[in-house]
Design an enzyme around this catalytic site. Structure first.
Site, PDB file in Angstrom:
ATOM      1  CD  GLN A  70      -2.108   6.308  -4.084  1.00 56.77           C
ATOM      2  OE1 GLN A  70      -1.183   6.989  -4.528  1.00 56.77           O
ATOM      3  NE2 GLN A  70      -2.940   6.735  -3.169  1.00 56.77           N
ATOM      4  CG  ASP A 128      -4.226  -0.600  -3.131  1.00 52.85           C
ATOM      5  OD1 ASP A 128      -4.811  -1.677  -2.911  1.00 52.85           O
ATOM      6  OD2 ASP A 128      -4.001   0.240  -2.260  1.00 52.85           O
ATOM      7  NE  ARG A 168      -3.843  -0.980   0.302  1.00 60.76           N
ATOM      8  CZ  ARG A 168      -4.951  -1.175   1.005  1.00 60.76           C
ATOM      9  NH1 ARG A 168      -4.966  -2.072   1.950  1.00 60.76           N
ATOM     10  NH2 ARG A 168      -6.043  -0.482   0.766  1.00 60.76           N
ATOM     11  CB  SER A 193      -7.242   1.259  -2.753  1.00 62.39           C
ATOM     12  OG  SER A 193      -6.384   1.313  -1.657  1.00 62.39           O
ATOM     13  CE1 TYR A 199      -4.195  -3.324   4.943  1.00 62.61           C
ATOM     14  CE2 TYR A 199      -1.824  -3.630   4.746  1.00 62.61           C
ATOM     15  CZ  TYR A 199      -3.079  -3.641   4.183  1.00 62.61           C
ATOM     16  OH  TYR A 199      -3.240  -3.958   2.872  1.00 62.61           O
TER      17      TYR A 199
HETATM   18  P1  NAD Z   1      -8.701  -2.007   6.398  1.00 61.37           P
HETATM   19  O1  NAD Z   1      -9.791  -2.456   5.486  1.00 61.37           O
HETATM   20  O2  NAD Z   1      -7.667  -2.970   6.827  1.00 61.37           O
HETATM   21  O3  NAD Z   1      -9.398  -1.414   7.729  1.00 61.37           O
HETATM   22  C1  NAD Z   1     -10.383  -0.402   7.625  1.00 61.37           C
HETATM   23  C2  NAD Z   1     -10.174   0.647   8.697  1.00 61.37           C
HETATM   24  O4  NAD Z   1     -10.536   0.127   9.966  1.00 61.37           O
HETATM   25  C3  NAD Z   1      -8.747   1.147   8.831  1.00 61.37           C
HETATM   26  O5  NAD Z   1      -8.720   2.542   8.622  1.00 61.37           O
HETATM   27  C4  NAD Z   1      -8.384   0.783  10.265  1.00 61.37           C
HETATM   28  O6  NAD Z   1      -7.518   1.712  10.866  1.00 61.37           O
HETATM   29  C5  NAD Z   1      -9.746   0.780  10.921  1.00 61.37           C
HETATM   30  N1  NAD Z   1      -9.830   0.104  12.234  1.00 61.37           N
HETATM   31  C6  NAD Z   1      -9.253  -1.045  12.659  1.00 61.37           C
HETATM   32  N2  NAD Z   1      -9.586  -1.301  13.941  1.00 61.37           N
HETATM   33  C7  NAD Z   1     -10.427  -0.301  14.330  1.00 61.37           C
HETATM   34  C8  NAD Z   1     -11.120  -0.014  15.540  1.00 61.37           C
HETATM   35  N3  NAD Z   1     -11.021  -0.773  16.616  1.00 61.37           N
HETATM   36  N4  NAD Z   1     -11.874   1.108  15.548  1.00 61.37           N
HETATM   37  C9  NAD Z   1     -12.000   1.911  14.481  1.00 61.37           C
HETATM   38  N5  NAD Z   1     -11.358   1.697  13.318  1.00 61.37           N
HETATM   39  C10 NAD Z   1     -10.575   0.592  13.252  1.00 61.37           C
HETATM   40  O7  NAD Z   1      -8.002  -0.710   5.844  1.00 61.37           O
HETATM   41  P2  NAD Z   1      -7.836  -0.212   4.339  1.00 61.37           P
HETATM   42  O8  NAD Z   1      -8.976   0.641   3.975  1.00 61.37           O
HETATM   43  O9  NAD Z   1      -7.504  -1.385   3.483  1.00 61.37           O
HETATM   44  O10 NAD Z   1      -6.584   0.716   4.471  1.00 61.37           O
HETATM   45  C11 NAD Z   1      -5.425   0.247   5.107  1.00 61.37           C
HETATM   46  C12 NAD Z   1      -4.412   1.352   5.173  1.00 61.37           C
HETATM   47  O11 NAD Z   1      -3.734   1.496   3.954  1.00 61.37           O
HETATM   48  C13 NAD Z   1      -4.992   2.701   5.475  1.00 61.37           C
HETATM   49  O12 NAD Z   1      -4.100   3.327   6.348  1.00 61.37           O
HETATM   50  C14 NAD Z   1      -4.978   3.414   4.181  1.00 61.37           C
HETATM   51  O13 NAD Z   1      -4.952   4.816   4.314  1.00 61.37           O
HETATM   52  C15 NAD Z   1      -3.692   2.870   3.627  1.00 61.37           C
HETATM   53  N6  NAD Z   1      -3.606   2.980   2.176  1.00 61.37           N
HETATM   54  C16 NAD Z   1      -2.501   3.589   1.649  1.00 61.37           C
HETATM   55  C17 NAD Z   1      -2.391   3.713   0.289  1.00 61.37           C
HETATM   56  C18 NAD Z   1      -1.212   4.394  -0.323  1.00 61.37           C
HETATM   57  O14 NAD Z   1      -0.482   5.074   0.331  1.00 61.37           O
HETATM   58  N7  NAD Z   1      -1.005   4.221  -1.578  1.00 61.37           N
HETATM   59  C19 NAD Z   1      -3.350   3.178  -0.533  1.00 61.37           C
HETATM   60  C20 NAD Z   1      -4.441   2.543   0.037  1.00 61.37           C
HETATM   61  C21 NAD Z   1      -4.551   2.439   1.408  1.00 61.37           C
END
Ligand code: NAD
Length: 359
Positions: free
Chosen positions: A125, A128, A120, A131, A226
């Site tokens: 990006q 991904d 990620r 996403s 994550y």
């Molecule tokens: P995910 O599906 O694994 O989880 C969804 C959300 O649930 C996350 O934001 C996580 O912090 C939250 N979460 C977990 N436990 C929780 C709790 N107890 N209470 C409330 N919220 C809780 O996450 P995702 O959407 O796949 O994203 C994972 C990470 O990757 C994120 O930080 C996202 O910003 C990052 N990301 C980065 C890029 C990039 O830089 N290119 C691209 C995509 C995603």
């Protein structure tokens, strides 16, 4: 000999891993695309739209002869045996959920890339799929909730009276959660959101929603973006905060997940009878246990007048755009791992290192 990239028809999904538009956009040199007959039919891409350098093909031909095989879900276990040595199978193997997959692949001579293991990072990006698919499911969750809710989302001032805007609670502000916030805001609702990652606060606020902070969250910058598992003491405090807000909410969109683990339960069974009659919970974390204690994966149930929709596969309900986006992600990866019409898998490359689960 041109590089042959075969695209399989999905067995339990209307999406297709590569669309005719993706092929038109491709700049990969000296390539022939073999598309399994009918692969795109259910996502709005009938065979006739796949034109040269694409051609129709049978499943067996693709499995036995293609250099690269692309799909959304992996072929059946017995089909894996037909794939030739040195071929590359690109699919979503979910190794963080299925701990038998590595051993299964080890029995075969081909290589495998798992699209859901692409790092990620900013560089990756455009590849991904987690996403792009999460963004669709976040959007769809809100549309589904709006359809189910017996009330308006926006504020209405009419000659028949005024209506207050709906209150939406979003649990987990990752990709799906942020899209759910953006969609709810566009529909005029008042939104508040929880997350355990401190980085989420600014993103939530920039979309015009309120960020609900519960002090003391564990946030590990080394976890690849994550969330990490929280202590039971923290989760108990969070549940109390969720409960207080749930009672005033019209809709709750649940997206909180911790990769490789069961989703945290943040809405207890006792909270449901205290919610407003007609409220809706859409639980996108259903496949990993759900954020609501009563969620049943793949089912819509009604408890004490609250509709609880447990669905982690909402992207499948928008197969045309979902295929286009998945295909763009795959195409960007293919462009990255090919050179002059040949496969060029560099093991030292950070993206390849992350997603090549069988070399
Ligand atoms: P995910 O599906 O694994 O989880 C969804 C959300 O649930 C996350 O934001 C996580 O912090 C939250 N979460 C977990 N436990 C929780 C709790 N107890 N209470 C409330 N919220 C809780 O996450 P995702 O959407 O796949 O994203 C994972 C990470 O990757 C994120 O930080 C996202 O910003 C990052 N990301 C980065 C890029 C990039 O830089 N290119 C691209 C995509 C995603």
């Amino acid at each position: 000999m041109p590089l042959i990239i075969g695209v399989l028809k999905e067995r339990e999904d209307k999406r297709v891993a590569i669309t005719p538009d993706n092929i038109k956009r491709s700049k990969i040199k000296d390539v022939q695309w073999w598309i399994e007959n009918g692969a795109g039919a259910e996502s709005g891409f009938p065979d006739a739209l796949y034109v040269a350098p694409a051609k129709g093909s049978t499943r067996q031909e693709i499995l036995q002869q293609a250099d690269i095989i692309v799909s959304i879900f992996p072929p059946d276990d017995n089909e894996l045996g037909s794939i030739r040595k040195d071929a590359l199978l690109i699919s979503q193997f979910r190794p963080y959920q299925d701990d038998t997959i590595q051993a299964k692949l080890a029995n075969h001579p081909f290589r495998a890339i798992s699209m859901d293991m692409i790092p990620r990072t900013t560089l990756a990006q455009s590849m991904d799929v987690l996403s792009s698919m999460a963004s669709i499911s976040g959007y769809k969750a809100v549309i589904l909730a709006a359809q189910q809710l017996p009330r308006y989302f926006p504020m209405m001032i009419t000659s028949a009276g005024s209506i207050r805007p709906a209150k939406i609670l979003v649990i987990g502000a990752g990709v799906a959660g942020l899209q759910a916030i953006a969609t709810s805001r566009k529909l005029g609702a008042i939104v508040e959101a929880f997350d355990v990652r401190s980085a989420a606060k600014e993103e939530v606020q920039s979309l015009g929603a309120k960020f609900v902070e519960v002090e003391g969250a564990k946030d590990d910058k080394g976890a690849g973006g994550y969330a990490v598992q929280q202590t039971e003491e923290y989760l108990a405090r969070q549940r109390a905060e969720v409960q207080a807000r749930a009672m005033k909410s019209d809709v709750i969109i649940c997206t909180a997940q911790v990769r490789g683990r069961k989703a945290p339960v943040l809405i207890e069974a006792e909270t449901i009878p205290q919610m407003k009659h007609g409220s809706v919970i859409v639980d996108l974390a259903a496949s990993t246990g759900g954020n609501c204690a009563l969620t049943e994966n793949g089912k819509t149930i009604v408890r004490n007048g609250v509709t609880i929709i447990g669905d982690s596969r909402l992207e499948m309900d928008m197969p045309e755009d979902a295929s286009q986006m998945y295909g763009n992600n795959v195409l960007n990866l293919l462009t990255h791992i090919t050179k002059d019409g040949e496969l060029n898998l560099r093991p030292e490359d950070e993206i390849v290192k992350g997603c090549l689960i069988k070399s």
